[in-house]
Design an enzyme around this catalytic site. Structure first.
Site, PDB file in Angstrom:
ATOM      1  N   ASP A  12       0.888  -1.167   0.000  1.00  0.00           N
ATOM      2  CA  ASP A  12       0.000   0.000   0.000  1.00  0.00           C
ATOM      3  C   ASP A  12       0.925   1.216   0.000  1.00  0.00           C
ATOM      4  OD1 ASP A  12      -2.213   1.680   0.171  1.00  0.00           O
ATOM      5  OD2 ASP A  12      -2.298   1.540   2.355  1.00  0.00           O
ATOM      6  N   GLU A  72      -2.816  -2.060  -5.255  1.00  0.00           N
ATOM      7  CA  GLU A  72      -4.097  -1.526  -5.705  1.00  0.00           C
ATOM      8  C   GLU A  72      -3.890  -0.590  -6.883  1.00  0.00           C
ATOM      9  OE1 GLU A  72      -7.279  -1.203  -2.061  1.00  0.00           O
ATOM     10  OE2 GLU A  72      -5.919   0.474  -2.344  1.00  0.00           O
ATOM     11  N   ASP A 148      -2.306   1.209   7.165  1.00  0.00           N
ATOM     12  CA  ASP A 148      -1.452   0.963   6.000  1.00  0.00           C
ATOM     13  C   ASP A 148      -1.059  -0.513   5.929  1.00  0.00           C
ATOM     14  OD1 ASP A 148      -1.042   3.778   4.978  1.00  0.00           O
ATOM     15  OD2 ASP A 148      -0.378   4.002   7.050  1.00  0.00           O
TER      16      ASP A 148
END
Length: 171
Positions: A12, A72, A148
Protein backbone atom coordinates in the site's frame (compact mmCIF):
# COMPACT_ATOMS: atom_id res chain seq x y z
CA UNK A 1 -2.62 -32.51 -5.77
CA UNK A 2 0.47 -30.62 -6.89
CA UNK A 3 2.41 -28.85 -4.10
CA UNK A 4 3.54 -25.33 -4.82
CA UNK A 5 4.94 -22.39 -2.94
CA UNK A 6 4.46 -18.75 -3.81
CA UNK A 7 5.49 -15.69 -1.84
CA UNK A 8 3.44 -12.51 -2.19
CA UNK A 9 4.43 -8.96 -1.36
CA UNK A 10 1.35 -6.79 -0.79
CA UNK A 11 2.08 -3.06 -0.90
CA UNK A 12 0.00 0.00 0.00
CA UNK A 13 2.36 2.74 -1.26
CA UNK A 14 2.58 6.18 0.28
CA UNK A 15 5.26 8.86 0.47
CA UNK A 16 4.96 9.20 4.23
CA UNK A 17 3.97 5.66 5.21
CA UNK A 18 3.98 2.58 2.98
CA UNK A 19 2.36 -0.54 4.37
CA UNK A 20 3.60 -3.95 3.31
CA UNK A 21 2.85 -7.60 3.95
CA UNK A 22 4.65 -10.77 2.96
CA UNK A 23 2.55 -13.91 2.67
CA UNK A 24 3.62 -17.41 1.68
CA UNK A 25 1.21 -19.85 0.15
CA UNK A 26 2.35 -23.45 0.40
CA UNK A 27 -0.20 -25.84 -1.01
CA UNK A 28 -3.49 -24.67 0.45
CA UNK A 29 -1.94 -23.00 3.54
CA UNK A 30 -1.27 -19.26 3.82
CA UNK A 31 1.34 -17.97 6.28
CA UNK A 32 2.08 -14.38 7.24
CA UNK A 33 5.88 -14.03 7.15
CA UNK A 34 6.24 -10.31 7.76
CA UNK A 35 4.11 -7.21 8.06
CA UNK A 36 4.93 -3.63 8.76
CA UNK A 37 5.55 -0.28 7.22
CA UNK A 38 8.22 1.96 5.78
CA UNK A 39 8.02 5.48 7.19
CA UNK A 40 9.84 8.09 5.14
CA UNK A 41 10.70 11.54 6.46
CA UNK A 42 8.94 14.38 4.65
CA UNK A 43 12.12 16.46 5.09
CA UNK A 44 13.93 14.21 2.61
CA UNK A 45 13.84 15.08 -1.07
CA UNK A 46 11.54 13.21 -3.40
CA UNK A 47 14.49 11.44 -5.03
CA UNK A 48 15.84 10.36 -1.60
CA UNK A 49 12.46 8.88 -0.67
CA UNK A 50 12.17 7.06 -4.01
CA UNK A 51 15.67 5.66 -3.44
CA UNK A 52 14.79 4.59 0.11
CA UNK A 53 11.60 2.89 -1.16
CA UNK A 54 13.57 1.05 -3.86
CA UNK A 55 16.28 -0.14 -1.44
CA UNK A 56 13.75 -1.26 1.18
CA UNK A 57 11.72 -3.40 -1.20
CA UNK A 58 14.77 -4.70 -3.08
CA UNK A 59 16.02 -6.09 0.23
CA UNK A 60 12.65 -7.61 1.22
CA UNK A 61 12.21 -9.26 -2.19
CA UNK A 62 15.65 -10.86 -1.92
CA UNK A 63 15.30 -11.98 1.70
CA UNK A 64 11.88 -13.59 1.30
CA UNK A 65 12.16 -14.90 -2.27
CA UNK A 66 9.16 -12.89 -3.44
CA UNK A 67 7.71 -14.07 -6.75
CA UNK A 68 4.43 -12.07 -6.73
CA UNK A 69 3.81 -8.38 -6.06
CA UNK A 70 0.28 -7.14 -5.44
CA UNK A 71 -0.92 -3.54 -5.31
CA UNK A 72 -4.10 -1.53 -5.70
CA UNK A 73 -4.86 0.48 -8.81
CA UNK A 74 -4.54 4.15 -8.02
CA UNK A 75 -7.31 6.64 -8.38
CA UNK A 76 -7.20 10.36 -8.97
CA UNK A 77 -8.42 11.95 -5.76
CA UNK A 78 -8.50 15.64 -4.94
CA UNK A 79 -4.77 16.20 -5.37
CA UNK A 80 -3.26 15.52 -8.79
CA UNK A 81 0.29 16.05 -7.44
CA UNK A 82 -0.17 13.26 -4.88
CA UNK A 83 -1.51 10.99 -7.63
CA UNK A 84 1.50 11.78 -9.82
CA UNK A 85 4.02 11.20 -7.01
CA UNK A 86 2.42 7.86 -6.07
CA UNK A 87 3.03 6.90 -9.69
CA UNK A 88 6.77 7.09 -8.99
CA UNK A 89 6.46 4.48 -6.24
CA UNK A 90 4.22 2.30 -8.38
CA UNK A 91 6.83 2.55 -11.16
CA UNK A 92 9.47 1.29 -8.73
CA UNK A 93 7.28 -1.74 -7.95
CA UNK A 94 6.88 -2.42 -11.68
CA UNK A 95 10.66 -2.16 -12.10
CA UNK A 96 11.28 -4.51 -9.17
CA UNK A 97 8.79 -7.00 -10.59
CA UNK A 98 10.69 -7.01 -13.88
CA UNK A 99 14.14 -7.16 -12.27
CA UNK A 100 13.15 -10.08 -10.02
CA UNK A 101 10.89 -11.98 -12.44
CA UNK A 102 7.87 -11.42 -10.18
CA UNK A 103 4.32 -11.65 -11.38
CA UNK A 104 2.59 -8.31 -10.78
CA UNK A 105 -1.06 -8.24 -9.70
CA UNK A 106 -3.07 -5.04 -9.62
CA UNK A 107 -6.59 -4.72 -8.21
CA UNK A 108 -9.15 -1.95 -7.81
CA UNK A 109 -9.93 -1.14 -4.15
CA UNK A 110 -13.43 -2.62 -4.47
CA UNK A 111 -11.98 -5.98 -5.55
CA UNK A 112 -9.58 -6.03 -2.58
CA UNK A 113 -12.48 -5.27 -0.22
CA UNK A 114 -14.69 -7.91 -1.84
CA UNK A 115 -11.97 -10.57 -1.63
CA UNK A 116 -11.26 -9.92 2.03
CA UNK A 117 -14.62 -8.92 3.52
CA UNK A 118 -17.19 -10.13 1.00
CA UNK A 119 -18.38 -6.55 0.42
CA UNK A 120 -16.82 -4.28 -2.22
CA UNK A 121 -17.90 -1.13 -0.37
CA UNK A 122 -16.35 -2.10 2.98
CA UNK A 123 -14.71 0.63 5.05
CA UNK A 124 -11.02 0.61 6.00
CA UNK A 125 -12.06 -0.31 9.55
CA UNK A 126 -14.06 -3.31 8.31
CA UNK A 127 -11.09 -4.52 6.27
CA UNK A 128 -8.80 -4.02 9.27
CA UNK A 129 -11.11 -6.00 11.59
CA UNK A 130 -11.23 -8.95 9.19
CA UNK A 131 -7.43 -8.89 8.74
CA UNK A 132 -6.91 -8.72 12.53
CA UNK A 133 -9.13 -11.77 13.02
CA UNK A 134 -7.26 -13.72 10.33
CA UNK A 135 -3.79 -12.60 11.43
CA UNK A 136 -3.51 -11.62 15.12
CA UNK A 137 0.17 -10.67 14.56
CA UNK A 138 -1.17 -7.40 13.13
CA UNK A 139 -1.78 -6.11 16.63
CA UNK A 140 2.02 -5.76 16.97
CA UNK A 141 2.15 -3.06 14.27
CA UNK A 142 2.19 0.49 15.65
CA UNK A 143 -1.24 2.09 15.59
CA UNK A 144 0.05 5.01 13.50
CA UNK A 145 0.60 2.66 10.55
CA UNK A 146 -1.88 -0.13 11.28
CA UNK A 147 -4.31 0.90 8.51
CA UNK A 148 -1.45 0.96 6.00
CA UNK A 149 -0.38 -2.52 7.13
CA UNK A 150 -3.90 -3.96 7.10
CA UNK A 151 -4.49 -2.50 3.64
CA UNK A 152 -1.23 -4.08 2.42
CA UNK A 153 -2.25 -7.40 3.95
CA UNK A 154 -5.67 -7.24 2.28
CA UNK A 155 -3.95 -6.46 -1.04
CA UNK A 156 -1.61 -9.45 -0.58
CA UNK A 157 -4.55 -11.72 0.28
CA UNK A 158 -6.39 -10.51 -2.82
CA UNK A 159 -3.27 -11.37 -4.83
CA UNK A 160 -3.28 -14.91 -3.45
CA UNK A 161 -7.00 -15.38 -4.02
CA UNK A 162 -6.80 -14.16 -7.61
CA UNK A 163 -3.56 -15.81 -8.72
CA UNK A 164 -3.70 -18.51 -11.40
CA UNK A 165 -2.68 -21.41 -9.15
CA UNK A 166 -5.21 -20.38 -6.53
CA UNK A 167 -8.02 -20.35 -9.06
CA UNK A 168 -6.86 -23.61 -10.62
CA UNK A 169 -7.04 -25.47 -7.30
CA UNK A 170 -10.27 -23.86 -6.13
CA UNK A 171 -8.77 -22.39 -2.96
Amino acid sequence: MEQYTDTFLGVDPGFHVTGYSILRRSGSSIHLLDIGYLQMKPTKTLSERVGEFYAFFTQHIAIHGINHIALETSFLGKNAQTFLKLGYLRGILYLLADQNQCELHEFPPSQVKMATTGFGGASKDQVARVMLKMFPKLSEVKAVARNDATDALAIGMCGIMNSKKHAAFGL
